[in-house]
Design a protein around this motif. Structure first.
Motif, PDB file in Angstrom:
ATOM      1  N   MET A   1       0.829  -1.194   0.000  1.00 47.21           N
ATOM      2  CA  MET A   1       0.000   0.000   0.000  1.00 47.21           C
ATOM      3  C   MET A   1       0.871   1.253   0.000  1.00 47.21           C
ATOM      4  O   MET A   1       1.856   1.337   0.733  1.00 47.21           O
ATOM      5  CB  MET A   1      -0.906   0.018   1.236  1.00 47.21           C
ATOM      6  N   THR A   2       0.509   2.205  -0.826  1.00 53.21           N
ATOM      7  CA  THR A   2       1.208   3.484  -0.863  1.00 53.21           C
ATOM      8  C   THR A   2       0.952   4.265   0.420  1.00 53.21           C
ATOM      9  O   THR A   2      -0.192   4.417   0.846  1.00 53.21           O
ATOM     10  CB  THR A   2       0.726   4.321  -2.067  1.00 53.21           C
ATOM     11  N   ARG A   3       2.010   4.742   1.033  1.00 55.35           N
ATOM     12  CA  ARG A   3       1.867   5.564   2.231  1.00 55.35           C
ATOM     13  C   ARG A   3       1.847   7.037   1.826  1.00 55.35           C
ATOM     14  O   ARG A   3       2.643   7.482   0.980  1.00 55.35           O
ATOM     15  CB  ARG A   3       2.995   5.310   3.223  1.00 55.35           C
ATOM     16  N   ILE A   4       0.951   7.782   2.446  1.00 60.88           N
ATOM     17  CA  ILE A   4       0.806   9.204   2.165  1.00 60.88           C
ATOM     18  C   ILE A   4       1.225   9.977   3.406  1.00 60.88           C
ATOM     19  O   ILE A   4       0.688   9.764   4.499  1.00 60.88           O
ATOM     20  CB  ILE A   4      -0.656   9.561   1.812  1.00 60.88           C
ATOM     21  N   ALA A   5       2.205  10.875   3.229  1.00 60.85           N
ATOM     22  CA  ALA A   5       2.703  11.686   4.346  1.00 60.85           C
ATOM     23  C   ALA A   5       2.520  13.159   4.013  1.00 60.85           C
ATOM     24  O   ALA A   5       2.658  13.577   2.845  1.00 60.85           O
ATOM     25  CB  ALA A   5       4.177  11.386   4.607  1.00 60.85           C
ATOM     26  N   LEU A   6       2.234  13.934   5.029  1.00 58.72           N
ATOM     27  CA  LEU A   6       2.038  15.375   4.833  1.00 58.72           C
ATOM     28  C   LEU A   6       2.756  16.121   5.948  1.00 58.72           C
ATOM     29  O   LEU A   6       2.671  15.748   7.118  1.00 58.72           O
ATOM     30  CB  LEU A   6       0.539  15.710   4.857  1.00 58.72           C
ATOM     31  N   VAL A   7       3.466  17.200   5.565  1.00 61.90           N
ATOM     32  CA  VAL A   7       4.155  18.048   6.531  1.00 61.90           C
ATOM     33  C   VAL A   7       3.712  19.485   6.311  1.00 61.90           C
ATOM     34  O   VAL A   7       3.764  19.992   5.185  1.00 61.90           O
ATOM     35  CB  VAL A   7       5.688  17.962   6.378  1.00 61.90           C
ATOM     36  N   GLU A  75      -9.644  15.818   0.109  1.00 58.32           N
ATOM     37  CA  GLU A  75      -9.022  15.373  -1.144  1.00 58.32           C
ATOM     38  C   GLU A  75      -8.228  14.087  -0.931  1.00 58.32           C
ATOM     39  O   GLU A  75      -8.307  13.140  -1.737  1.00 58.32           O
ATOM     40  CB  GLU A  75      -8.098  16.468  -1.666  1.00 58.32           C
ATOM     41  N   LEU A  76      -7.475  14.019   0.156  1.00 54.99           N
ATOM     42  CA  LEU A  76      -6.668  12.830   0.418  1.00 54.99           C
ATOM     43  C   LEU A  76      -7.547  11.632   0.763  1.00 54.99           C
ATOM     44  O   LEU A  76      -7.203  10.493   0.441  1.00 54.99           O
ATOM     45  CB  LEU A  76      -5.675  13.110   1.540  1.00 54.99           C
ATOM     46  N   ARG A  77      -8.681  11.878   1.383  1.00 55.71           N
ATOM     47  CA  ARG A  77      -9.606  10.781   1.642  1.00 55.71           C
ATOM     48  C   ARG A  77     -10.165  10.230   0.336  1.00 55.71           C
ATOM     49  O   ARG A  77     -10.228   9.012   0.129  1.00 55.71           O
ATOM     50  CB  ARG A  77     -10.750  11.244   2.545  1.00 55.71           C
ATOM     51  N   ARG A  78     -10.559  11.137  -0.559  1.00 57.97           N
ATOM     52  CA  ARG A  78     -11.158  10.700  -1.830  1.00 57.97           C
ATOM     53  C   ARG A  78     -10.142  10.002  -2.720  1.00 57.97           C
ATOM     54  O   ARG A  78     -10.444   8.970  -3.329  1.00 57.97           O
ATOM     55  CB  ARG A  78     -11.752  11.903  -2.574  1.00 57.97           C
ATOM     56  N   GLU A  79      -8.936  10.556  -2.818  1.00 51.21           N
ATOM     57  CA  GLU A  79      -7.956  10.052  -3.776  1.00 51.21           C
ATOM     58  C   GLU A  79      -7.122   8.884  -3.254  1.00 51.21           C
ATOM     59  O   GLU A  79      -6.657   8.054  -4.042  1.00 51.21           O
ATOM     60  CB  GLU A  79      -7.033  11.192  -4.210  1.00 51.21           C
ATOM     61  N   HIS A  80      -6.929   8.843  -1.936  1.00 51.48           N
ATOM     62  CA  HIS A  80      -6.032   7.824  -1.379  1.00 51.48           C
ATOM     63  C   HIS A  80      -6.651   7.029  -0.241  1.00 51.48           C
ATOM     64  O   HIS A  80      -5.991   6.148   0.323  1.00 51.48           O
ATOM     65  CB  HIS A  80      -4.740   8.480  -0.878  1.00 51.48           C
ATOM     66  N   GLY A  81      -7.865   7.335   0.099  1.00 52.60           N
ATOM     67  CA  GLY A  81      -8.492   6.641   1.225  1.00 52.60           C
ATOM     68  C   GLY A  81      -8.041   7.153   2.578  1.00 52.60           C
ATOM     69  O   GLY A  81      -8.344   6.556   3.614  1.00 52.60           O
ATOM     70  N   GLY A 123      -7.347  14.146  11.715  1.00 50.32           N
ATOM     71  CA  GLY A 123      -7.622  13.031  12.614  1.00 50.32           C
ATOM     72  C   GLY A 123      -8.605  12.038  12.018  1.00 50.32           C
ATOM     73  O   GLY A 123      -8.346  10.825  12.015  1.00 50.32           O
ATOM     74  N   PRO A 124      -9.736  12.502  11.476  1.00 55.73           N
ATOM     75  CA  PRO A 124     -10.723  11.565  10.923  1.00 55.73           C
ATOM     76  C   PRO A 124     -10.277  10.833   9.664  1.00 55.73           C
ATOM     77  O   PRO A 124     -10.870   9.811   9.308  1.00 55.73           O
ATOM     78  CB  PRO A 124     -11.921  12.483  10.614  1.00 55.73           C
ATOM     79  N   VAL A 125      -9.250  11.330   8.960  1.00 51.83           N
ATOM     80  CA  VAL A 125      -8.816  10.660   7.730  1.00 51.83           C
ATOM     81  C   VAL A 125      -7.497   9.917   7.926  1.00 51.83           C
ATOM     82  O   VAL A 125      -6.916   9.406   6.970  1.00 51.83           O
ATOM     83  CB  VAL A 125      -8.699  11.653   6.549  1.00 51.83           C
ATOM     84  N   LEU A 126      -7.021   9.839   9.176  1.00 53.80           N
ATOM     85  CA  LEU A 126      -5.800   9.101   9.458  1.00 53.80           C
ATOM     86  C   LEU A 126      -6.089   7.607   9.380  1.00 53.80           C
ATOM     87  O   LEU A 126      -6.977   7.084  10.053  1.00 53.80           O
ATOM     88  CB  LEU A 126      -5.291   9.459  10.853  1.00 53.80           C
ATOM     89  N   ARG A 127      -5.346   6.909   8.536  1.00 51.97           N
ATOM     90  CA  ARG A 127      -5.585   5.474   8.361  1.00 51.97           C
ATOM     91  C   ARG A 127      -5.040   4.689   9.554  1.00 51.97           C
ATOM     92  O   ARG A 127      -4.127   5.143  10.246  1.00 51.97           O
ATOM     93  CB  ARG A 127      -4.947   5.002   7.059  1.00 51.97           C
TER      94      ARG A 127
END
Length: 289
Positions: A1-7, A75-81, A123-127
């Motif tokens: 699974m691709t990991r998505i990180a944001l800073v 956007e990150l929820r829609r595109e990457h879950g 918080g709500p979109v953190l996998r």
């Protein structure tokens, strides 16, 4: 699974070092989103990371725009879950050349309002298994605050923290903050409020997150030699470069196992700083006007 990180606040200083470190340590298929509020600086920072191990993309994000923060999370929820790593690092500048009252609104909006927005939206979109980390400092323990003010931040909700921050901001402008017990230096109550916000969110999620291997915490990177910190401290002999300071933070973020003792706490170099620790008089010596 691709990991998505944001800073957030990632186009310079510690934020850039955190994004750079993630880009070096994550896999080629993973994605690091480097964000900041200035489009040109974001673009330049992304260019500096060309050839990194993982993919790096820039996003213009002003954390004081809570709608924009929410939109990016959506956007990150829609595109990457969802998202796997969020490092809330944006902070407002403070200058000793201006009064604290003159700087209060912008500083609090970025450092505290931005932190609240990131916690609420990401918080709500953190996998499951993710990391939601707020960069604070050792000033962020409740013991540095006058005991009269402890009930505003101890064992409260995020809504309560936001109300306390607004009460503090109002007191600064009406000239009653010192009489109420607030430190003159904005950095101290701001960092305490950041850690209190993390604790409030963590208290609502703890059981589920620990079951899933998810970490919500604040971190203290230690003294870092940056343009923002230099005006406030005389001795930089023990200061770290941003890259050095980023190392222990990333070790915590990328660890395979979540230590329950770290959950919801302020962590410095792998150790928890006691929430009630600190001396209210310690930072009263810093000269501000």
């Amino acid at each position: 699974m691709t990991r998505i990180a944001l800073v957030t606040g990632a186009n310079q200083g510690l934020g850039f070092a955190l994004a750079e470190g993630l880009a070096a340590r994550l896999r080629p298929q993973d994605l690091v989103l480097l964000t900041g509020r200035n489009a040109q600086r974001v673009e330049e920072a992304v260019t500096r990371l060309a050839g990194a191990n993982s993919r790096v993309e820039g996003r213009v994000l002003d954390v004081t725009d809570h709608d924009a923060v929410a939109a990016l999370a959506g956007e990150l929820r829609r595109e990457h879950g969802g998202v796997d790593i969020v490092l809330s690092n944006a902070t407002g500048p403070l200058s000793p050349e201006r009064t604290q009252a003159e700087q209060a609104d912008h500083y609090i909006a970025v450092s505290n309002g931005g932190t609240h927005a990131v916690l609420r939206s990401f918080g709500p979109v953190l996998r499951p298994g993710g990391r939601l980390i707020v960069v604070a400092s050792s000033f962020g323990t409740l013991g540095y605050l006058d005991p009269r003010l402890h009930p505003l931040f101890d064992g409260v909700s995020l809504d309560d923290v936001e109300k306390a921050v607004e009460s503090w901001r109002t007191a600064i402008h009406d000239g009653t903050s010192e009489a109420q017990g607030w430190p003159r230096w904005l950095n101290v109550p701001s960092k305490i409020a950041q850690v209190a916000a993390v604790r409030a969110v963590a208290a609502q999620r703890r059981e589920r997150d620990l079951r899933d291997g998810t970490l919500v915490a604040a971190v203290c990177p230690g003294l870092v030699d940056t343009r923002a910190s230099r005006p406030w401290f005389e001795d930089f002999s023990q200061a770290q470069t941003p890259a050095q300071a980023a190392g222990p933070v990333l070790d915590l973020v990328l660890a395979g196992h979540v230590d329950p003792a770290n959950y919801g706490e302020l962590v410095r170099f792998g150790k928890v700083l006691p929430w009630l620790g600190g001396d209210p008089a310690r930072y009263a010596r810093i000269e501000v006007s």
